[in-house]
Design a protein around this motif. Structure first.
Motif, short mmCIF file in Angstrom:
data_model
loop_
_atom_site.label_atom_id
_atom_site.label_comp_id
_atom_site.label_asym_id
_atom_site.label_seq_id
_atom_site.Cartn_x
_atom_site.Cartn_y
_atom_site.Cartn_z
N PHE A 189 0.83 -1.19 0.00
CA PHE A 189 0.00 0.00 0.00
C PHE A 189 0.87 1.25 0.00
CE2 PHE A 189 -2.58 -3.20 2.38
CZ PHE A 189 -3.46 -3.46 1.34
N GLY A 190 0.51 2.18 -0.88
CA GLY A 190 1.28 3.41 -1.01
C GLY A 190 2.37 3.36 -2.04
N GLU A 191 2.59 2.19 -2.64
CA GLU A 191 3.60 2.06 -3.69
C GLU A 191 2.97 2.27 -5.06
OE1 GLU A 191 5.67 -1.62 -3.53
OE2 GLU A 191 6.14 -1.48 -1.40
N ILE A 192 3.75 2.82 -5.98
CA ILE A 192 3.35 2.88 -7.38
C ILE A 192 4.07 1.78 -8.12
CG2 ILE A 192 3.39 4.24 -9.51
CD1 ILE A 192 3.04 6.74 -7.85
N VAL A 193 3.32 0.88 -8.74
CA VAL A 193 3.90 -0.27 -9.42
C VAL A 193 3.46 -0.27 -10.88
CG1 VAL A 193 4.02 -1.64 -7.31
CG2 VAL A 193 1.98 -1.76 -8.73
N ASP A 194 4.32 -0.79 -11.74
CA ASP A 194 3.98 -0.92 -13.15
C ASP A 194 3.26 -2.24 -13.38
OD1 ASP A 194 5.06 1.49 -13.93
OD2 ASP A 194 7.03 0.64 -14.34
N VAL A 195 2.11 -2.15 -14.01
CA VAL A 195 1.32 -3.34 -14.34
C VAL A 195 0.85 -3.24 -15.78
CG1 VAL A 195 0.54 -3.66 -11.95
CG2 VAL A 195 -0.84 -2.32 -13.54
N ARG A 196 0.51 -4.40 -16.33
CA ARG A 196 -0.03 -4.43 -17.70
C ARG A 196 -1.53 -4.68 -17.63
NH1 ARG A 196 3.14 -7.74 -19.48
NH2 ARG A 196 4.59 -6.32 -20.52
N VAL A 197 -2.29 -3.81 -18.24
CA VAL A 197 -3.75 -3.94 -18.24
C VAL A 197 -4.13 -5.08 -19.19
CG1 VAL A 197 -5.95 -2.81 -18.71
CG2 VAL A 197 -4.04 -1.49 -17.74
N ASN A 198 -4.86 -6.07 -18.68
CA ASN A 198 -5.26 -7.18 -19.55
C ASN A 198 -6.77 -7.26 -19.77
OD1 ASN A 198 -6.15 -8.26 -17.09
ND2 ASN A 198 -4.32 -9.53 -16.84
N LYS A 199 -7.53 -6.40 -19.05
CA LYS A 199 -8.98 -6.42 -19.24
C LYS A 199 -9.56 -5.10 -18.75
CE LYS A 199 -13.19 -8.88 -17.81
NZ LYS A 199 -13.75 -9.96 -16.93
N ALA A 200 -10.56 -4.61 -19.48
CA ALA A 200 -11.29 -3.42 -19.07
C ALA A 200 -12.71 -3.82 -18.71
CB ALA A 200 -11.31 -2.37 -20.19
N GLY A 201 -13.06 -3.71 -17.43
CA GLY A 201 -14.41 -4.01 -16.98
C GLY A 201 -15.31 -2.79 -17.11
N GLN A 202 -16.52 -2.90 -16.58
CA GLN A 202 -17.48 -1.80 -16.72
C GLN A 202 -17.02 -0.56 -15.95
OE1 GLN A 202 -21.47 -2.95 -15.81
NE2 GLN A 202 -22.36 -1.04 -16.49
N GLN A 203 -16.44 -0.76 -14.76
CA GLN A 203 -16.00 0.36 -13.96
C GLN A 203 -14.52 0.29 -13.58
OE1 GLN A 203 -17.89 2.94 -13.34
NE2 GLN A 203 -19.76 2.08 -14.16
N SER A 204 -13.90 -0.87 -13.75
CA SER A 204 -12.52 -1.06 -13.29
C SER A 204 -11.66 -1.67 -14.39
CB SER A 204 -12.50 -2.00 -12.07
OG SER A 204 -13.32 -1.52 -11.04
N LEU A 205 -10.35 -1.53 -14.20
CA LEU A 205 -9.37 -2.22 -15.04
C LEU A 205 -8.80 -3.40 -14.26
CD1 LEU A 205 -7.34 0.87 -16.34
CD2 LEU A 205 -9.26 -0.28 -17.48
N PHE A 206 -8.41 -4.45 -14.98
CA PHE A 206 -7.77 -5.62 -14.38
C PHE A 206 -6.38 -5.72 -14.97
CE2 PHE A 206 -12.28 -6.11 -14.12
CZ PHE A 206 -12.50 -6.70 -12.88
N ALA A 207 -5.38 -5.95 -14.11
CA ALA A 207 -3.99 -5.89 -14.57
C ALA A 207 -3.16 -6.98 -13.93
CB ALA A 207 -3.40 -4.51 -14.26
N GLU A 208 -2.02 -7.23 -14.55
CA GLU A 208 -1.09 -8.25 -14.07
C GLU A 208 0.30 -7.63 -13.94
OE1 GLU A 208 -1.30 -11.21 -17.07
OE2 GLU A 208 -0.28 -10.01 -18.60
N PRO A 209 1.16 -8.22 -13.12
CA PRO A 209 2.50 -7.67 -12.94
C PRO A 209 3.28 -7.66 -14.26
CG PRO A 209 2.02 -9.35 -11.28
CD PRO A 209 0.93 -9.43 -12.30
N VAL A 210 4.15 -6.66 -14.38
CA VAL A 210 5.06 -6.62 -15.52
C VAL A 210 6.29 -7.42 -15.14
CG1 VAL A 210 6.50 -5.14 -16.95
CG2 VAL A 210 4.22 -4.38 -16.27
N ALA A 211 6.63 -8.41 -15.97
CA ALA A 211 7.78 -9.27 -15.67
C ALA A 211 9.03 -8.45 -15.61
CB ALA A 211 7.90 -10.37 -16.73
#
Length: 462
Positions: free
Chosen positions: A440-462
């Motif tokens: 919590f409080g960290e900014i992390v790089d992630v890859r967006v793999n899905k766009a939901g109705q109100q939210s994005l879903f993402a996975e870690p960047v290797a």
């Protein structure tokens, strides 16, 4: 920033003080900020926050007056509060009931007259006097505090992060400006919040430093007309919002900055330059236009045209190409024709919004719009609003879909469902990630793999 939904403040630190306060907040982000600061003041009086009205010694409704029938909704809620107060009295427990915010400012003593359960009424410019008002209410007095304060209320409020008052998570609101001098003919804010007042730079920076020290990583500067902020700087000169943002960007620990709500006529070159030059200033701008018809804009007293607004958006996007635009729209303002409404749809298509808020016009007592004889019928409003909202929803989905496959920085804010955490994209969307991604409080790089109705879903960047 703009609906009749409510949020209830819950206990932040698990303290077990003898007295408890339940705060229910209606409306905008500034009301959320005000509720937190009132709770901070009450903490010094020995009150701990609770999420249960039934166990509260003090019930406080912080109200909003923007939407139609706002006062009646408050009276309806007070009926439920009255029942809780009576039930507690049957168990020998005293309950003080207070009404704060813009309905309190507009209704004043009328609230005491109409609802016997209410013990105190306090306006948004006097909530620093709440502890004293509460003490008098406990002595059996019925209190109304709605006169505009002579003193600066911010000088009299407890400091966030001090005296056991914890910051509420890694994001926080910080009010820098209150009131409005624009007098749009649909709006009640100048009458309930008063004329524009800007806090000085030193006061804002000090509060921001305390919040950063308490773990806040993202600050959202608040004001009814925030980009009209013009506070006194440490050099004795008057600063604008752009210069303030540059100063706040220097603070250790503050990783992101935002501000809301803005008026198109106060979007200065310095502020546009801040969007160009400050990576810490997020590429998201809430810039309400309300309508796309010049005739309607004139009758709203907006003092800009549709073309003015479009040129401004073009300048902002030239300075910050990845910026996402958000807006507010009113459908069915008095005198609006179908042709006027089509011009609003045209403007929406021209801009392309990532997010927007849209409402049917509702007359606010005491505003010029409410006195007009050419009110638009509910049937026409009900026909137009879904058409506008369908277009805005399609644009929001398209914007989110464009992010799929991209790597974005996400600020991790809070726990999600089992094994998940919830973060926030630079464009203000909730992002669901695996709990292993970061703290919590960290900014992390992630890859967006899905766009939901109100939210994005993402996975870690290797």
């Amino acid at each position: 920033m703009k609906s009749d939904t409510t949020a209830e403040s819950a206990a932040a630190d698990g303290t077990s003080a003898a007295r408890k306060v339940f705060v229910k907040t209606y409306g905008c982000q500034m009301n959320v900020y005000d509720s937190q600061r009132m709770a901070d003041s009450l903490a010094l009086e020995g009150y701990a926050e609770t999420s249960s009205m039934q166990e509260a010694d003090f019930v406080l409704l912080n109200t909003c007056h923007i939407r139609e029938k706002a006062a009646e909704k408050v009276y309806s809620e007070l009926g439920r509060v009255r029942a809780v107060k009576a039930e507690r009295a049957g168990r020998g427990l005293e309950t003080i009931v207070g009404v704060a915010g813009c309905v309190a400012q507009a209704e004043g003593r009328e609230i005491l007259r109409r609802e016997s359960a209410v013990d105190l009424v306090i306006g948004p410019q006097t909530y620093h006097r709440l502890p004293g008002a509460l003490r008098r209410a406990l002595d059996g007095h019925r209190i109304v505090e709605t006169d505009y304060a002579v003193e600066d209320k911010f000088d009299h409020l407890p400091k966030p992060g001090r005296a056991g008052i914890a910051a509420r998570g890694v994001t926080a609101f910080l009010t820098v400006q209150e009131g409005c001098d624009k007098f749009c003919t649909f709006c009640v804010v100048p009458y309930t919040r008063g004329s524009e007042v800007s806090r000085p730079v030193a006061q804002i920076v000090a509060e921001a430093e305390r919040l950063a020290g308490a773990g806040v990583r993202e600050l959202t500067l608040l004001g009814q007309n925030v980009n009209a902020w013009h506070g006194e700087g440490p050099d004795g000169n008057e600063w604008g919002l752009g210069r303030l943002l540059f100063r706040l960007a220097e603070l250790p620990g503050i990783l992101r900055l935002r501000y809301t709500t803005s008026h198109p006529r106060d979007m200065s070159e310095d502020l546009i330059a801040a969007h160009r030059d400050l990576d810490v200033l997020m590429p998201y701008l809430h810039l309400p236009v309300q309508a796309g018809s010049d005739r309607v804009l004139k009758s709203m007293n907006r003092r800009h045209t549709a073309a003015d607004y479009l040129r401004l958006v073009e300048r902002i996007r030239k300075a910050r190409p990845d910026i996402a635009m958000s807006g507010d729209f009113i459908v069915g303002f008095p005198g609006e024709t179908e042709a006027d409404f089509q011009l609003t749809l045209d403007l929406v298509r021209d801009v392309g919004y990532a997010q927007a808020f849209s409402f049917k016009y509702s007359p606010r007592p005491g505003t010029p719009g409410a006195e007009r004889s050419d009110q638009v019928g509910e049937g026409e409003k009900n026909d137009r609003l879904p058409r506008l909202q369908a277009l805005l929803a399609r644009q929001q989905r398209d914007f989110a879909q464009q992010l799929v496959g991209r790597t974005v920085g996400v600020l991790i804010e809070k726990p999600g469902r089992a094994g998940q955490r919830v973060g926030r994209s630079p464009w203000l969307q909730p992002v669901i990630v695996d709990e292993s991604v970061g703290g919590f409080g960290e900014i992390v790089d992630v890859r967006v793999n899905k766009a939901g109705q109100q939210s994005l879903f993402a996975e870690p960047v290797a």
